[in-house]
Design a protein around this motif. Structure first.
Motif, mmCIF file in Angstrom:
data_model
loop_
_atom_site.group_PDB
_atom_site.id
_atom_site.type_symbol
_atom_site.label_atom_id
_atom_site.label_comp_id
_atom_site.label_asym_id
_atom_site.label_seq_id
_atom_site.Cartn_x
_atom_site.Cartn_y
_atom_site.Cartn_z
ATOM 1 N N GLU A 50 0.812 -1.208 0.000
ATOM 2 C CA GLU A 50 0.000 0.000 0.000
ATOM 3 C C GLU A 50 0.855 1.272 0.000
ATOM 4 O O GLU A 50 0.342 2.373 -0.050
ATOM 5 N N LEU A 51 2.186 1.087 0.077
ATOM 6 C CA LEU A 51 3.042 2.262 0.153
ATOM 7 C C LEU A 51 3.122 2.961 -1.195
ATOM 8 O O LEU A 51 2.968 2.368 -2.254
ATOM 9 N N ASP A 52 3.402 4.256 -1.141
ATOM 10 C CA ASP A 52 3.576 5.051 -2.336
ATOM 11 C C ASP A 52 4.772 4.514 -3.123
ATOM 12 O O ASP A 52 5.885 4.484 -2.607
ATOM 13 N N PRO A 53 4.595 4.087 -4.371
ATOM 14 C CA PRO A 53 5.700 3.516 -5.133
ATOM 15 C C PRO A 53 6.713 4.542 -5.607
ATOM 16 O O PRO A 53 7.756 4.185 -6.142
ATOM 17 N N VAL A 54 6.415 5.843 -5.444
ATOM 18 C CA VAL A 54 7.328 6.880 -5.897
ATOM 19 C C VAL A 54 8.617 6.819 -5.097
ATOM 20 O O VAL A 54 8.599 6.719 -3.876
ATOM 21 N N LYS A 55 9.757 6.852 -5.759
ATOM 22 C CA LYS A 55 11.036 6.764 -5.060
ATOM 23 C C LYS A 55 11.292 8.027 -4.253
ATOM 24 O O LYS A 55 10.792 9.109 -4.547
ATOM 25 N N GLY A 191 -1.705 -4.479 10.981
ATOM 26 C CA GLY A 191 -2.341 -3.343 10.337
ATOM 27 C C GLY A 191 -1.577 -2.047 10.471
ATOM 28 O O GLY A 191 -1.998 -1.025 9.942
ATOM 29 N N THR A 192 -0.430 -2.079 11.185
ATOM 30 C CA THR A 192 0.368 -0.859 11.345
ATOM 31 C C THR A 192 1.587 -0.917 10.436
ATOM 32 O O THR A 192 2.000 -1.986 9.980
ATOM 33 N N LEU A 193 2.171 0.231 10.186
ATOM 34 C CA LEU A 193 3.391 0.314 9.394
ATOM 35 C C LEU A 193 4.604 0.214 10.318
ATOM 36 O O LEU A 193 4.645 0.850 11.371
ATOM 37 N N MET A 199 9.536 5.004 6.823
ATOM 38 C CA MET A 199 10.645 5.722 6.194
ATOM 39 C C MET A 199 10.449 5.772 4.688
ATOM 40 O O MET A 199 10.709 6.792 4.042
ATOM 41 N N ILE A 200 9.957 4.662 4.120
ATOM 42 C CA ILE A 200 9.728 4.597 2.685
ATOM 43 C C ILE A 200 8.508 5.440 2.302
ATOM 44 O O ILE A 200 8.557 6.257 1.378
ATOM 45 N N LYS A 201 7.399 5.273 3.025
ATOM 46 C CA LYS A 201 6.171 5.983 2.695
ATOM 47 C C LYS A 201 6.334 7.492 2.804
ATOM 48 O O LYS A 201 5.807 8.261 1.988
ATOM 49 N N GLN A 202 7.095 7.945 3.797
ATOM 50 C CA GLN A 202 7.285 9.376 4.026
ATOM 51 C C GLN A 202 8.458 9.947 3.227
ATOM 52 O O GLN A 202 8.851 11.096 3.432
ATOM 53 N N ASN A 203 9.015 9.121 2.308
ATOM 54 C CA ASN A 203 10.118 9.565 1.439
ATOM 55 C C ASN A 203 11.292 10.131 2.239
ATOM 56 O O ASN A 203 11.862 11.170 1.882
ATOM 57 N N LEU A 204 11.668 9.434 3.272
ATOM 58 C CA LEU A 204 12.740 9.909 4.145
ATOM 59 C C LEU A 204 14.113 9.390 3.740
ATOM 60 O O LEU A 204 15.128 9.947 4.167
ATOM 61 N N ILE A 205 14.148 8.336 2.940
ATOM 62 C CA ILE A 205 15.428 7.722 2.596
ATOM 63 C C ILE A 205 15.584 7.599 1.092
ATOM 64 O O ILE A 205 14.608 7.535 0.351
ATOM 65 N N GLN A 206 16.850 7.571 0.645
ATOM 66 C CA GLN A 206 17.145 7.541 -0.781
ATOM 67 C C GLN A 206 16.699 6.244 -1.436
ATOM 68 O O GLN A 206 16.159 6.227 -2.538
ATOM 69 N N PHE A 227 20.548 4.101 7.082
ATOM 70 C CA PHE A 227 19.216 3.980 6.503
ATOM 71 C C PHE A 227 19.187 4.696 5.161
ATOM 72 O O PHE A 227 19.531 5.864 5.059
ATOM 73 N N GLY A 228 18.794 3.963 4.114
ATOM 74 C CA GLY A 228 18.736 4.524 2.770
ATOM 75 C C GLY A 228 20.024 4.371 1.996
ATOM 76 O O GLY A 228 20.099 4.779 0.840
ATOM 77 N N SER A 229 21.064 3.767 2.611
ATOM 78 C CA SER A 229 22.343 3.632 1.924
ATOM 79 C C SER A 229 23.190 2.578 2.636
ATOM 80 O O SER A 229 22.774 2.021 3.648
ATOM 81 N N TYR A 230 24.361 2.326 2.085
ATOM 82 C CA TYR A 230 25.346 1.500 2.778
ATOM 83 C C TYR A 230 26.720 2.108 2.586
ATOM 84 O O TYR A 230 26.947 2.927 1.693
ATOM 85 N N ASP A 231 27.651 1.752 3.434
ATOM 86 C CA ASP A 231 28.990 2.329 3.449
ATOM 87 C C ASP A 231 29.919 1.468 2.602
ATOM 88 O O ASP A 231 30.320 0.375 3.017
ATOM 89 N N LYS A 232 30.270 1.939 1.426
ATOM 90 C CA LYS A 232 31.135 1.176 0.533
ATOM 91 C C LYS A 232 32.526 0.973 1.116
ATOM 92 O O LYS A 232 33.224 0.016 0.740
#
Length: 416
Positions: A50-55, A191-193, A199-206, A227-232
């Motif tokens: 149900e989350l917004d698919p927009v990146k 039923g909860t997120l 983080m994904i729904k609120q567009n908080l991470i890359q 969150f949203g990345s990893y350390d290469k």
């Protein structure tokens, strides 16, 4: 990227003076999490669809959450703030569960408690929650919503379990609660997120990912979530991506098990679980590995124990074959603290239980292997971890640290 975005929080090693090694209880707790799933209640749907698919926006900053290492890598916690007045809690970031809970002000506990009246952003939510563990520990209470700050990443309206009652083991623990990072299908608050869902729904991470490295107390301790990345810079070589087989825990397929050059001819699904200290295996698998560690045996009171000798310390450890790549669990992580009453023996980093059908790869595995959890593509990226270069404590320094953590007569393992 700005200096503020690049800032990584840092915390010194913190030890729990009340800690005692409780392998049997830890095994019960972990195996209770990973037993076969019970039938779901009718109408429960995966919320992720149900989350917004927009990146997320490309200019979203990177978020880091530093960890504190407790009592020779038994547990890691992060300082997380909840509420408008930023009430701080020590939370176990756990890939083996999916709920966020802390103690309510009405709970009788020694740990920190949330005062909802002091937060202007708190909202009541209809419903209750209850979690029971195999070791007899339990927590129950009611639900609420509030702002959650994880390393500078602020989630709005996150559903939180507020415990009004918890067992004594939680009250005496160094942590104040748990922040689950598993799939929402295992949530005890249906039923909860989950925090990651939000983080994904609120567009908080890359990207819909998070990553983790865990330090060793003998090498300075600590650790970090991103969150949203990893350390290469933490990745030694290339990540091997392994698809998730069952969307409950972070469960993947292991295609082979080895001890040095010996092929043990064993395969299984495995769960990568940051909330479990040890590697937990069925008895026959644990027995097969320990058969390659001379002098090791199963003790009825202490579980698997291994000799604290240079010969054992120099063994290669065991390896798991994951999507064509072998990943090590080295003897440095398999040889733990000395067993009281068993002169010359230390606890093994492997425990056994026949209550599980999958193998559980806890912190003993993750310390050696950097892990990236990809919720979007339902996979885990794994690579040998490059640990930061830190001052190695001397034997005498480590003995002082262990004496504070466990106020009993203990000697450090030979591996430092």
């Amino acid at each position: 990227m700005s200096e503020e975005q690049e800032k990584i929080l840092s915390f010194s090693l913190t030890l729990n003076p009340h800690f005692t090694h409780r392998t049997p209880e830890s095994v019960k707790h972990a195996t209770a999490k990973h037993e076969e799933a019970k039938p779901k209640k009718p109408g429960f749907l995966s919320r992720l669809r149900e989350l917004d698919p927009v990146k997320s926006a490309a200019n979203t900053p990177l978020y880091y959450e530093a960890l504190t290492d407790v009592a020779r890598d038994v547990q890691y916690y992060a300082d997380v703030e909840i509420g408008s007045n930023m009430q701080k809690f020590r939370l176990d970031l756990d890939t083996g569960s999916s709920d966020l809970w802390v103690a309510d002000i009405t709970c009788k506990t020694r740990r920190r408690r949330f005062i909802k009246a002091n937060s202007t952003t708190f909202k009541p939510v209809k419903g209750k929650f209850q979690i029971s563990y195999g070791d007899g520990s339990a927590v129950r209470g009611f639900l609420g919503q509030d702002r959650v700050n994880i390393g500078g990443l602020v989630i709005e309206d996150q559903v939180i379990g507020l415990a009004t009652a918890q067992s004594l083991s939680f009250s005496n623990d160094v942590i104040d609660g748990i922040l689950g990072l598993g799939f929402n299908s295992i949530s005890c608050m249906p039923g909860t997120l989950t925090p990651m869902d939000n983080m994904i729904k609120q567009n908080l991470i890359q990207e819909p990912i998070f990553s983790v490295w865990l330090g060793r107390s003998t090498e300075g301790g600590g650790g970090e979530y991103r969150f949203g990345s990893y350390d290469k810079e933490r990745v030694d070589g290339e990540l091997t991506w392994v698809p998730v087989t069952v969307k409950r825990y972070w469960q993947i397929k292991c295609d082979g098990l080895f001890f040095g050059d010996a092929d043990l001819q064993l395969t299984s699904d495995v769960v990568v679980d940051t909330g479990t200290t040890l590697v937990i295996l069925p008895t026959d698998v644990a027995k097969a590995i320990h058969s390659h560690i001379p002098g090791s045996y199963y003790d009825e009171n202490n579980g698997w124990i291994v000799p604290n000798t240079p010969e054992v310390a120099n063994l290669p450890g065991f390896q798991l074959l994951l999507n064509g790549t072998k990943f090590d669990v080295i003897m440095k992580d398999l040889m733990r603290e000395e067993v009281e009453g068993k002169e010359g023996f230390v606890f093994s980093g492997i425990a056994s239980s026949d209550r599980i059908t999958t193998w559980i790869l806890g912190d003993v595995f993750i310390k050696q292997n950097y892990c990236v959890f990809d919720l979007g593509q339902e996979r885990i990226g794994i690579a040998r971890c490059k640990h930061p270069i830190r001052k190695q404590p001397s034997v005498s320094e480590q003995m002082k640290v262990d004496a504070v953590a466990v106020p009993k007569k203990v000697r450090p393992c030979l591996i430092m």
